[in-house]
Design a protein around this motif. Structure first.
Motif, PDB file in Angstrom:
ATOM      1  N   MET A 163     -52.693 -45.875  76.515  1.00 31.95           N
ATOM      2  CA  MET A 163     -52.995 -46.491  75.247  1.00 31.95           C
ATOM      3  C   MET A 163     -51.775 -47.276  74.772  1.00 31.95           C
ATOM      4  O   MET A 163     -50.650 -46.817  74.870  1.00 31.95           O
ATOM      5  CB  MET A 163     -53.372 -45.412  74.232  1.00 31.95           C
ATOM      6  CG  MET A 163     -53.809 -45.992  72.921  1.00 31.95           C
ATOM      7  SD  MET A 163     -54.185 -44.749  71.690  1.00 31.95           S
ATOM      8  CE  MET A 163     -55.861 -44.390  72.084  1.00 31.95           C
ATOM      9  N   THR A 164     -51.993 -48.430  74.242  1.00 32.40           N
ATOM     10  CA  THR A 164     -50.919 -49.278  73.755  1.00 32.40           C
ATOM     11  C   THR A 164     -50.632 -48.967  72.296  1.00 32.40           C
ATOM     12  O   THR A 164     -51.542 -48.859  71.481  1.00 32.40           O
ATOM     13  CB  THR A 164     -51.316 -50.767  73.892  1.00 32.40           C
ATOM     14  OG1 THR A 164     -51.675 -51.017  75.235  1.00 32.40           O
ATOM     15  CG2 THR A 164     -50.185 -51.661  73.470  1.00 32.40           C
ATOM     16  N   ALA A 165     -49.361 -48.811  71.992  1.00 31.59           N
ATOM     17  CA  ALA A 165     -48.954 -48.569  70.608  1.00 31.59           C
ATOM     18  C   ALA A 165     -48.539 -49.889  69.974  1.00 31.59           C
ATOM     19  O   ALA A 165     -48.091 -50.814  70.658  1.00 31.59           O
ATOM     20  CB  ALA A 165     -47.796 -47.588  70.574  1.00 31.59           C
ATOM     21  N   VAL A 166     -48.686 -49.978  68.669  1.00 31.36           N
ATOM     22  CA  VAL A 166     -48.250 -51.155  67.937  1.00 31.36           C
ATOM     23  C   VAL A 166     -46.746 -51.050  67.741  1.00 31.36           C
ATOM     24  O   VAL A 166     -46.232 -50.029  67.275  1.00 31.36           O
ATOM     25  CB  VAL A 166     -48.965 -51.242  66.562  1.00 31.36           C
ATOM     26  CG1 VAL A 166     -48.415 -52.391  65.744  1.00 31.36           C
ATOM     27  CG2 VAL A 166     -50.463 -51.373  66.759  1.00 31.36           C
ATOM     28  N   LYS A 167     -46.030 -52.099  68.121  1.00 34.60           N
ATOM     29  CA  LYS A 167     -44.579 -52.106  67.964  1.00 34.60           C
ATOM     30  C   LYS A 167     -44.243 -52.479  66.525  1.00 34.60           C
ATOM     31  O   LYS A 167     -44.742 -53.460  65.996  1.00 34.60           O
ATOM     32  CB  LYS A 167     -43.951 -53.111  68.933  1.00 34.60           C
ATOM     33  CG  LYS A 167     -42.446 -53.144  68.863  1.00 34.60           C
ATOM     34  CD  LYS A 167     -41.860 -53.893  70.008  1.00 34.60           C
ATOM     35  CE  LYS A 167     -40.375 -54.129  69.922  1.00 34.60           C
ATOM     36  NZ  LYS A 167     -39.561 -53.175  69.279  1.00 34.60           N
ATOM     37  N   SER A 168     -43.413 -51.686  65.917  1.00 38.13           N
ATOM     38  CA  SER A 168     -43.045 -51.916  64.523  1.00 38.13           C
ATOM     39  C   SER A 168     -42.012 -53.023  64.394  1.00 38.13           C
ATOM     40  O   SER A 168     -41.077 -53.108  65.189  1.00 38.13           O
ATOM     41  CB  SER A 168     -42.472 -50.636  63.914  1.00 38.13           C
ATOM     42  OG  SER A 168     -42.119 -50.868  62.566  1.00 38.13           O
ATOM     43  N   PRO A 169     -42.167 -53.856  63.361  1.00 29.62           N
ATOM     44  CA  PRO A 169     -41.131 -54.856  63.092  1.00 29.62           C
ATOM     45  C   PRO A 169     -39.925 -54.252  62.369  1.00 29.62           C
ATOM     46  O   PRO A 169     -38.918 -54.921  62.163  1.00 29.62           O
ATOM     47  CB  PRO A 169     -41.854 -55.864  62.196  1.00 29.62           C
ATOM     48  CG  PRO A 169     -42.905 -55.068  61.502  1.00 29.62           C
ATOM     49  CD  PRO A 169     -43.319 -54.006  62.489  1.00 29.62           C
ATOM     50  N   LEU A 170     -40.022 -52.975  62.006  1.00 28.59           N
ATOM     51  CA  LEU A 170     -38.963 -52.300  61.260  1.00 28.59           C
ATOM     52  C   LEU A 170     -38.078 -51.487  62.187  1.00 28.59           C
ATOM     53  O   LEU A 170     -38.490 -51.114  63.288  1.00 28.59           O
ATOM     54  CB  LEU A 170     -39.570 -51.354  60.220  1.00 28.59           C
ATOM     55  CG  LEU A 170     -40.535 -51.950  59.200  1.00 28.59           C
ATOM     56  CD1 LEU A 170     -41.079 -50.860  58.285  1.00 28.59           C
ATOM     57  CD2 LEU A 170     -39.872 -53.052  58.386  1.00 28.59           C
ATOM     58  N   THR A 171     -36.890 -51.174  61.709  1.00 24.65           N
ATOM     59  CA  THR A 171     -36.045 -50.241  62.453  1.00 24.65           C
ATOM     60  C   THR A 171     -36.726 -48.880  62.427  1.00 24.65           C
ATOM     61  O   THR A 171     -37.614 -48.627  61.608  1.00 24.65           O
ATOM     62  CB  THR A 171     -34.651 -50.109  61.811  1.00 24.65           C
ATOM     63  OG1 THR A 171     -34.806 -49.494  60.521  1.00 24.65           O
ATOM     64  CG2 THR A 171     -33.950 -51.459  61.692  1.00 24.65           C
ATOM     65  N   GLU A 172     -36.295 -47.999  63.285  1.00 20.40           N
ATOM     66  CA  GLU A 172     -36.897 -46.666  63.344  1.00 20.40           C
ATOM     67  C   GLU A 172     -36.763 -45.930  62.006  1.00 20.40           C
ATOM     68  O   GLU A 172     -37.720 -45.310  61.528  1.00 20.40           O
ATOM     69  CB  GLU A 172     -36.247 -45.851  64.468  1.00 20.40           C
ATOM     70  CG  GLU A 172     -36.957 -44.545  64.740  1.00 20.40           C
ATOM     71  CD  GLU A 172     -36.381 -43.820  65.949  1.00 20.40           C
ATOM     72  OE1 GLU A 172     -36.302 -42.575  65.880  1.00 20.40           O
ATOM     73  OE2 GLU A 172     -36.022 -44.484  66.946  1.00 20.40           O
ATOM     74  N   ALA A 173     -35.599 -46.012  61.385  1.00 16.12           N
ATOM     75  CA  ALA A 173     -35.379 -45.334  60.102  1.00 16.12           C
ATOM     76  C   ALA A 173     -36.255 -45.951  59.007  1.00 16.12           C
ATOM     77  O   ALA A 173     -36.859 -45.224  58.201  1.00 16.12           O
ATOM     78  CB  ALA A 173     -33.911 -45.407  59.702  1.00 16.12           C
ATOM     79  N   ALA A 174     -36.332 -47.277  58.971  1.00 17.25           N
ATOM     80  CA  ALA A 174     -37.157 -47.955  57.964  1.00 17.25           C
ATOM     81  C   ALA A 174     -38.636 -47.648  58.184  1.00 17.25           C
ATOM     82  O   ALA A 174     -39.390 -47.448  57.223  1.00 17.25           O
ATOM     83  CB  ALA A 174     -36.903 -49.458  58.009  1.00 17.25           C
ATOM     84  N   GLN A 175     -39.038 -47.586  59.450  1.00 14.59           N
ATOM     85  CA  GLN A 175     -40.423 -47.257  59.778  1.00 14.59           C
ATOM     86  C   GLN A 175     -40.768 -45.845  59.308  1.00 14.59           C
ATOM     87  O   GLN A 175     -41.833 -45.612  58.747  1.00 14.59           O
ATOM     88  CB  GLN A 175     -40.660 -47.376  61.283  1.00 14.59           C
ATOM     89  CG  GLN A 175     -42.083 -47.070  61.696  1.00 14.59           C
ATOM     90  CD  GLN A 175     -42.242 -46.946  63.199  1.00 14.59           C
ATOM     91  OE1 GLN A 175     -41.342 -46.469  63.889  1.00 14.59           O
ATOM     92  NE2 GLN A 175     -43.387 -47.375  63.709  1.00 14.59           N
ATOM     93  N   LYS A 176     -39.851 -44.908  59.508  1.00 16.46           N
ATOM     94  CA  LYS A 176     -40.091 -43.526  59.099  1.00 16.46           C
ATOM     95  C   LYS A 176     -40.228 -43.425  57.581  1.00 16.46           C
ATOM     96  O   LYS A 176     -41.186 -42.845  57.063  1.00 16.46           O
ATOM     97  CB  LYS A 176     -38.964 -42.621  59.595  1.00 16.46           C
ATOM     98  CG  LYS A 176     -39.152 -41.139  59.262  1.00 16.46           C
ATOM     99  CD  LYS A 176     -38.005 -40.312  59.822  1.00 16.46           C
ATOM    100  CE  LYS A 176     -38.149 -38.835  59.665  1.00 16.46           C
ATOM    101  NZ  LYS A 176     -38.652 -38.330  58.423  1.00 16.46           N
ATOM    102  N   THR A 177     -39.290 -43.998  56.851  1.00 13.90           N
ATOM    103  CA  THR A 177     -39.317 -43.961  55.388  1.00 13.90           C
ATOM    104  C   THR A 177     -40.576 -44.627  54.841  1.00 13.90           C
ATOM    105  O   THR A 177     -41.278 -44.073  53.992  1.00 13.90           O
ATOM    106  CB  THR A 177     -38.069 -44.667  54.814  1.00 13.90           C
ATOM    107  OG1 THR A 177     -36.906 -43.976  55.275  1.00 13.90           O
ATOM    108  CG2 THR A 177     -38.089 -44.702  53.302  1.00 13.90           C
ATOM    109  N   THR A 178     -40.866 -45.806  55.353  1.00 15.60           N
ATOM    110  CA  THR A 178     -42.023 -46.564  54.876  1.00 15.60           C
ATOM    111  C   THR A 178     -43.319 -45.885  55.285  1.00 15.60           C
ATOM    112  O   THR A 178     -44.260 -45.806  54.486  1.00 15.60           O
ATOM    113  CB  THR A 178     -41.962 -48.005  55.415  1.00 15.60           C
ATOM    114  OG1 THR A 178     -40.713 -48.585  55.013  1.00 15.60           O
ATOM    115  CG2 THR A 178     -43.093 -48.848  54.873  1.00 15.60           C
ATOM    116  N   GLY A 179     -43.370 -45.385  56.507  1.00 19.52           N
ATOM    117  CA  GLY A 179     -44.572 -44.698  56.981  1.00 19.52           C
ATOM    118  C   GLY A 179     -44.901 -43.469  56.150  1.00 19.52           C
ATOM    119  O   GLY A 179     -46.064 -43.221  55.829  1.00 19.52           O
ATOM    120  N   GLU A 180     -43.891 -42.699  55.785  1.00 19.34           N
ATOM    121  CA  GLU A 180     -44.107 -41.519  54.947  1.00 19.34           C
ATOM    122  C   GLU A 180     -44.597 -41.922  53.558  1.00 19.34           C
ATOM    123  O   GLU A 180     -45.490 -41.277  52.990  1.00 19.34           O
ATOM    124  CB  GLU A 180     -42.832 -40.682  54.859  1.00 19.34           C
ATOM    125  CG  GLU A 180     -42.510 -39.966  56.146  1.00 19.34           C
ATOM    126  CD  GLU A 180     -41.156 -39.270  56.150  1.00 19.34           C
ATOM    127  OE1 GLU A 180     -40.420 -39.344  55.122  1.00 19.34           O
ATOM    128  OE2 GLU A 180     -40.819 -38.652  57.181  1.00 19.34           O
TER     129      GLU A 180
END
Length: 155
Positions: free
Chosen positions: A1-18
Motif C-alpha cells: 500500500m502506498t502512503a501519502v508523503k507529508s509536505p511537513l517535517t516529521e515533528a510538524a506532521q506529528k503536532t499537526t496530525g494530533e
C-alpha cells in the motif's frame, strides 16, 4: 500500500496530525450531540431550536470532512471510528430521553464555548508547524463562535 508523503517535517506532521485528530473527534461528537438533541427536543421554542440544531450538525459534518481530508493530505490517517470517538471525546453528553428546549440551548452554548477554547488552542499550536492547517482551524473557530453567539443569545 502506498502512503501519502507529508509536505511537513516529521515533528510538524506529528503536532499537526494530533491537533487534526482531536478536532475530528470534537466535530464528529458535536454532530452526534446535535442530532441527539434535535431528535429529542421538546418545548415552546421547539421549531426554532430544532432547525438551529441542524445548522450546528451541518457545520460539524462539513468541517469534519475537511479536517479528515487535511489529515490525509499530510500523510496522517484520520480515525473517525465510533469507538475512537467514544473513548476520546471530552464533550459533556446530554441526558437520554426528551430534552427541554431551554436546557438544550444552554447545553449547546456550553459545549460550543468549550470547543471554541480547544480550537483556539489548536490555532496557537499549529502556528509554526502548519499555517495551512491553522487557517482551517481559524475558519472552524469563526463558524463555532457564530453558532455560540446565536445559542448564547437564547439563554
Amino acid at each position: 500500500m502506498t502512503a501519502v508523503k507529508s509536505p511537513l517535517t516529521e515533528a510538524a506532521q506529528k503536532t499537526t496530525g494530533e491537533a487534526l485528530q482531536g478536532a475530528l473527534v470534537d466535530l464528529i461528537d458535536l454532530g452526534l450531540l446535535g442530532k441527539q438533541a434535535h431528535w429529542n427536543l421538546t418545548g415552546r421554542n421547539f421549531k426554532v431550536v430544532h432547525e438551529h440544531l441542524d445548522e450546528v450538525v451541518a457545520l460539524a459534518r462539513q468541517y469534519q470532512d475537511e479536517v479528515a481530508e487535511r489529515s490525509v493530505a499530510l500523510g496522517v490517517n484520520p480515525d473517525g471510528r465510533a469507538r475512537t470517538i467514544a473513548d476520546r471525546t471530552t464533550i459533556p453528553q446530554l441526558e437520554a430521553g426528551y430534552l427541554a428546549d431551554d436546557k438544550v440551548v444552554a447545553a449547546i452554548a456550553d459545549v460550543l464555548a468549550q470547543l471554541i477554547e480547544k480550537f483556539r488552542d489548536r490555532i496557537a499550536l499549529t502556528d509554526q508547524p502548519d499555517p495551512v492547517t491553522q487557517d482551517l482551524f481559524i475558519a472552524i473557530t469563526a463558524a463555532l463562535e457564530k453558532q455560540h453567539w446565536m445559542f448564547q443569545a437564547q439563554v
